[in-house]
Design an enzyme around this catalytic site. Structure first.
Site, short mmCIF file in Angstrom:
data_model
loop_
_atom_site.label_atom_id
_atom_site.label_comp_id
_atom_site.label_asym_id
_atom_site.label_seq_id
_atom_site.Cartn_x
_atom_site.Cartn_y
_atom_site.Cartn_z
N ASP A 34 0.82 -1.21 0.00
CA ASP A 34 0.00 0.00 0.00
C ASP A 34 0.86 1.26 0.00
O ASP A 34 1.36 1.66 1.05
CB ASP A 34 -0.91 -0.03 1.24
CG ASP A 34 -1.81 1.18 1.34
OD1 ASP A 34 -2.34 1.45 2.43
OD2 ASP A 34 -1.97 1.89 0.32
N ASP A 218 -1.63 5.58 -5.20
CA ASP A 218 -1.97 4.71 -4.07
C ASP A 218 -2.29 3.30 -4.51
O ASP A 218 -3.42 3.01 -4.94
CB ASP A 218 -3.16 5.32 -3.31
CG ASP A 218 -3.54 4.51 -2.08
OD1 ASP A 218 -4.52 4.89 -1.40
OD2 ASP A 218 -2.88 3.49 -1.81
#
Ligand SMILES: O=C(CN1CCCCC1)Nc1ccc2c(c1)OCO2
Length: 326
Positions: A34, A218
């Site tokens: 992430d 992201d």
């Protein structure tokens, strides 16, 4: 040193999980990489059994190299409302052949229902900047931050693919993974994200609209979230589309032919194929869009729907981010 690890998509490319080995003897867990957060946390033996069901987990007491990071706790909440919290051990963590011997491993004592039901991963590895790590009272470093000393270059690359395995590489740029040249944008890391200004957008074969769009890259977010006006302009080109409160965003007939979406990075035009923007079936014969409004989020997010169309270089040294056709 340099390393490479396979990134496996979950259903509908919802997330991309990679094998990470923790402790001695090593336990290997699929973790969600992430770039939108900075905590490395794992499902652990400290969770109630009900919250561990369907998951593998880390048992610090079974690892001969584990050491409690006394007095340190962590508690994270994500933009989608999910979250987790627990305590912290220092242990060995190996990713793609690169071992960090003293990595802060955040062991979960509690996780939200989203994580219990998402059996594709047994935790996360955050690749954003240390400033947004939630460990308290002292921040801990990300795995990449700790690994940098072993790397020839302070870079990692994301080569995510639609519907099949891709990879993350550490410490080098593999020119066989992209075509053409890499175009870089300067990163503003003040908010702890891989945040930069895109230079504009186009819908399908339409005119490119030059405008500065503040976005974050992201890998932990599935979809693309952009300002409402841009999203409205996109779906104006999709017949039968609507912004559905019940669906939670824009939907359209699954039979629709979707236009591509171009995002400008400097002079480079990054093209997301229209097929990538039909994210998944909704209800009946409607499908849910891979592009949604950022209303209520507070920032624009280039998530996996965008990133899987590109080869991406995350350079933490400068910091800068680079894109090339994948
Ligand atoms: O929360 C996340 C990413 N998050 C990464 C860790 C796993 C759980 C999902 N993204 C996100 C951020 C803002 C949002 C959103 C999703 O949906 C609406 O607003």
């Amino acid at each position: 040193a340099q390393g490479s690890v396979t990134a496996s998509p979950s259903q509908y490319d919802g997330e991309y999980d990679c094998p990470v080995t923790v402790g001695t003897p090593g336990v290997t867990l699929p973790l969600d990489f992430d770039t939108g957060s900075s905590d490395l946390w794992v499902f652990s033996s400290e969770l109630p059994a009900s919250e561990r069901s369907g998951h593998a987990y880390y048992t610090s007491s079974s690892s001969s190299t584990s050491k409690l990071d006394s007095g340190e706790t962590w508690d994270i909440s994500y933009g989608d409302g999910s979250g987790a919290e627990g305590n912290i051990y220092i242990d060995k963590v190996t990713i793609g052949g690169i071992t960090v011997t003293s990595q802060a491993v955040e062991a979960a004592e509690s996780v939200s229902s989203e994580f219990v039901s998402d059996t594709s991963n047994d935790g996360l590895v955050g690749f954003a900047f240390d400033s947004i790590n939630t460990a308290s009272p002292n921040h801990v470093q990300t795995w990449f931050g700790n690994a940098e000393a072993q790397l020839a270059s302070p870079v990692f690359t994301a080569n995510l693919k639609k519907g099949k395995a891709g990879n993350y590489n550490f410490g080098y740029i593999d020119s066989s993974e992209y075509t053409g040249s890499i175009t870089y944008a300067t990163i503003n890391s003040a908010n702890g994200f891989w945040e930069f200004s895109a230079s504009g957008y186009a819908v399908g074969s339409g005119a490119f609209s030059s405008q500065s769009i503040d976005v974050i890259a992201d890998t932990g977010t599935t979809l693309i979230y952009l300002p409402a006006a841009i999203v409205k302009a996109y779906y104006a080109k999709v017949s039968g589309s609507s912004n559905s409160a019940s669906a939670g965003g824009y939907i359209f007939p699954c039979s629709a032919t979707l236009p591509s979406l171009t995002i400008g990075i400097g002079s480079y035009k990054a093209v997301v194929p229209g097929t990538f923007l039909n994210y998944a079936p909704n209800t009946g014969s409607t499908c849910f869009g891979g592009l949604q409004s950022n209303a209520g989020i507070g920032l624009s997010i280039l998530g996996d729907v965008f990133l899987k169309s590109q080869f991406v270089v995350f350079n933490q040294g400068v910091p800068k981010i680079g894109f090339a056709p994948g």
